[in-house]
Design an enzyme around this catalytic site. Structure first.
Site, mmCIF file in Angstrom:
data_model
loop_
_atom_site.group_PDB
_atom_site.id
_atom_site.type_symbol
_atom_site.label_atom_id
_atom_site.label_comp_id
_atom_site.label_asym_id
_atom_site.label_seq_id
_atom_site.Cartn_x
_atom_site.Cartn_y
_atom_site.Cartn_z
ATOM 1 N NE ARG A 565 10.695 -9.010 -6.994
ATOM 2 C CZ ARG A 565 10.578 -8.881 -5.657
ATOM 3 N NH1 ARG A 565 10.216 -9.917 -4.899
ATOM 4 N NH2 ARG A 565 10.814 -7.728 -5.103
ATOM 5 C CB VAL A 566 6.666 -5.287 -11.555
ATOM 6 C CG1 VAL A 566 5.718 -6.234 -12.257
ATOM 7 C CG2 VAL A 566 6.245 -5.067 -10.115
ATOM 8 C CG ASP A 567 11.168 -5.356 -7.602
ATOM 9 O OD1 ASP A 567 11.444 -6.347 -8.311
ATOM 10 O OD2 ASP A 567 11.050 -5.422 -6.364
ATOM 11 C CG ASP A 568 15.123 -2.042 -11.343
ATOM 12 O OD1 ASP A 568 14.671 -2.473 -12.426
ATOM 13 O OD2 ASP A 568 15.162 -0.846 -11.060
ATOM 14 C CB VAL A 569 14.226 -8.138 -7.614
ATOM 15 C CG1 VAL A 569 14.629 -9.506 -7.109
ATOM 16 C CG2 VAL A 569 14.354 -7.104 -6.502
#
Ligand code: 6R9
Length: 696
Positions: A565-569
């Site tokens: 993941r590159v998001d805040d997950v």
């Protein structure tokens, strides 16, 4: 967080305003430093081929030809495939449309427009009508060794009809939502199929979620009926599930919504008689008292292809979990087709997917996909390492499992127990081994292949998501060589696009954000009750593309390597957890003023949860408070979201505009403080040293 796609997203959103926040993702350079071992290893060029003859595809050329057609003419390609299923009413010639461009109007996907069908009919009645009624449909294995249950396709159909009739008697009709909170009993897939049969939208809530989380899900879709179980035993631990439901129903009532009926399945394998489960008069009824009196026949509700099938809540980078909505026809065709091709599943094949039906894998690859193929499904109630790490292989041997599908976290945990527990059991029935949920490190991949599969089973490392509904990038066994750690090539109808931070497609080998260019049949149709959030979350980041939230690399052979993941997950043991959710749970504790949560590399779970907490004046993070904070997260989300590490942060590293610099927090969490990068934009650079001196 960089400005990368944000500015792009804002531009796009400018012309089509929507609620919520646009996609936020880490810059690509961060990928390298913050991903699992799979990504860290340079894309190894070594390819692995084992002798396997696929029943449908003879060669790579077959795949190439079919793939090309599926992308160039999806309507015709999927139309031909869909003919293999029962449709009450044929779809129109011009059945497929989609729009992935937020500047061109509403985001939408349609497959098999004009057609009507029913997925439960295709999973059950079709096989019974074609003479496969006596084939085992479910092989249930209890938590404690020694208890099992077999149900044929005819038996499952009869039970599904009885429950469907009961649901109808409660006033449930097409389009109503029904919540399901059950452990892995046969009644769980049966409940899903009963809803699907009458057109009710099921919302399965993993039986590990807390009452608060259950209540939020019941409230969001206004589920008047809850299908539940009394209790479950996982390993040595018995867990009372009904009391969780009671609390959740109480919370919903506090918020003005009344659950009218709760059907409770008495799980005898959890021990304890019925008297241990409190029942509320008029609301709660026992499955075994109600269901047998209902007819084992129930007319099918013919559903339009785009009618909703189910809701499944999943975590994103911001806000509350989203109700991912899948529709009927496209989901059915893609679930069945991927199962058929990726696992080479054929009627009667004994197949074991270790996922729980509370997650998408248990929806598509335990319930719908394999049953569409007429396979025999192992349903396992327990923990695959209980009572010993050999349990998995005992079950494989006992049922003669042919296709086995699990998560890298389990593979790593079994690997750490050595090879004896594997070697002691006959695994000659195994033909295909699958993995899902997170990147698999080459070491675990090789162990899976060489030790579990004795070097003769192809490994299918399947990349997909709750939102994609079905496999997207995956090997096809025996059709082209695999590479340890790579999800390889796109499935039919899937058109990946690897883009840079400006949304520009990268051709050839390289690294970028993983997007999909055109709709596939099981595309997420909306976020329940919030189409604007759907558009901003998935389509506003990169114009004209579905953005997955994952980073990837593509090598010279066109193989994809998912970097995470590159998001805040964060992905903990294959479970998606939003950092924002854990943060808001932590700050519910009166002594916690602020929290910042990041992922860090964990040898077994893939990623662990690392929480920085700021406390009210005068408080220190002592063991008792740590316990309380952990409990707050457990009771607000679920035990699986509890932080692995709590780090006291008198101050958090913030920019002058007040944004937390998570990049810095990730570096500290992974003990890479020598690579903190530029911290000159911090409002108070001293905070970093304070954190370093404060390590837990
Ligand atoms: C099916 C499922 C989706 C996220 C996804 C990605 C990760 C799943 C993977 C994988 C690398 C694989 N993921 N499969 N990463 N290789 N084979 O897990 O759905 O719970 O929605 O999670 O899981 O990061 O974005 P879901």
């Amino acid at each position: 967080r960089s400005a990368n796609s944000l500015s792009e997203a804002r531009k796009v959103r400018h012309s089509r305003p929507g609620k919520g926040q646009a996609v936020r993702c880490r810059p690509l350079s961060a990928l390298q430093q913050n991903v699992s071992a799979a990504a860290a290893a340079a894309p190894a060029m070594e390819a692995s081929t084992v002798d396997y003859k696929h029943s449908l595809l003879a060669s790579r050329e077959d795949y190439d030809k079919m793939y090309k057609r599926s992308i160039e003419d999806p309507a015709a390609f999927w139309g031909d495939i869909a003919k293999g299923y029962h449709w009450e009413q044929q779809w129109e010639d011009d059945h497929h449309t989609h729009n992935f461009d937020v500047t061109a109007g509403r985001i939408s996907t349609e497959f098999f427009k004009g057609g009507t069908t029913n997925i439960a009919y295709n999973c059950l009645d079709r096989h019974v009508k074609e003479g496969r009624g006596d084939v085992d449909c479910l092989l249930w294995e209890a938590n404690d060794p020694g208890t099992e249950r077999r149900m044929t396709y005819s038996e499952v159909l009869a039970e599904v009809c009885r429950l469907a009739n009961w649901l109808k008697a409660q006033g449930i009709k097409k389009g109503d939502a029904v919540a399901i909170y059950m452990p892995m009993l046969c009644e769980l897939p049966i409940s899903m199929l009963a809803c699907a049969r009458i057109g009710a939208i099921h919302s399965v809530i993993f039986a590990g979620f807390s009452p608060e989380s259950i209540a939020a899900r019941i409230l969001d879709c206004k589920a008047k009926v809850v299908l539940a179980a009394s209790a479950v035993k996982r390993g040595k631990k018995a867990i009372d599930l009904k009391s969780m439901v009671d609390k959740a129903v109480g919370f919903a009532s506090r918020d003005g919504f009344e659950v009218e009926k709760c059907l409770v399945c008495h799980n005898t394998s959890a021990g304890g008689g019925k008297e241990a489960t409190p029942m509320k008069d008029g609301r709660d009824v026992w499955w075994d008292a109600e269901i047998p009196s209902h007819s084992s026949e129930c007319a099918v509700e013919w559903m339009h292809s785009e009618d909703p099938l189910f809701l499944l809540y999943t975590s994103g980078s911001t806000g509350k979990p989203k109700g991912v909505l899948h529709s009927t026809g496209g989901y059915m065709v893609m679930a069945g087709t991927t199962s058929r091709y990726v696992f080479d599943l054929q009627p009667g094949d004994v197949y074991w997917c270790t996922a729980d039906c509370g997650w998408i894998t248990g929806h598509t690859y335990l319930t719908y996909g394999p049953m569409l193929c007429g396979a025999t499904n192992v349903v396992f109630e327990g923990t695959p390492t209980y009572p010993t790490p050999a349990r998995s292989w005992q079950v494989v041997d006992k049922f003669k499992v042919k296709q086995y599908y699990t998560a890298p976290t389990l593979i790593r945990s079994l690997l750490s127990s050595g090879n004896d527990h594997v070697k002691a059991h006959d695994r000659s029935s195994l033909k295909i081994l699958g993995t899902v949920g997170e990147p698999i490190n080459p070491e675990a991949w090789k162990w899976y292949s060489e030790v579990v599969g004795d070097g003769r089973c192809p490994i299918v490392d399947t990349w997909w998501q709750t939102e994609t509904g079905a496999h997207m990038i995956t090997p096809l066994p025996g059709v082209f060589p695999a590479k340890p750690g790579s999800a390889t090539l796109p499935f039919f109808g899937v058109a990946p696009s690897m883009v840079n931070e400006h949304g520009k497609a990268i051709e050839g080998p390289g690294e970028g954000y993983l997007c999909i260019k055109q709709a596939w049949p099981s595309t997420i149709r909306t976020i329940y009750g919030d189409h604007d959030r759907y558009e901003t979350t998935y389509f506003a980041g990169f114009k004209g593309l579905y953005f997955s939230g994952d980073g990837c690399r593509r090598d010279e052979d066109g193989y994809y390597w998912i970097t995470g993941r590159v998001d805040d997950v964060i992905n903990v043991s294959g479970h998606r957890i939003g950092t924002a959710e854990v943060e808001s749970a932590l700050t519910l504790h009166p002594k916690c003023t602020e929290a910042a949560v990041v992922g860090y590399e964990h040898p077994i779970k893939g990623q662990g949860i690392y929480a920085y907490v700021s406390l009210i004046e005068g408080e220190e993070l002592e063991d008792a408070l740590k316990k309380e904070l952990t409990l707050t997260v457990r009771s607000n989300i679920g035990a699986f979201a509890a932080p692995d590490i709590l780090h006291w942060a008198p101050g958090l590293p913030k920019t002058r505009s007040g944004k937390i610099m998570r990049r810095v927090l990730r570096k500290i969490a992974s003990k890479e403080e020598s690579q903190l990068g530029d911290t000159s934009t911090l409002a108070d650079p001293g905070v970093v040293n304070q954190l370093l001196s404060n390590r837990p």
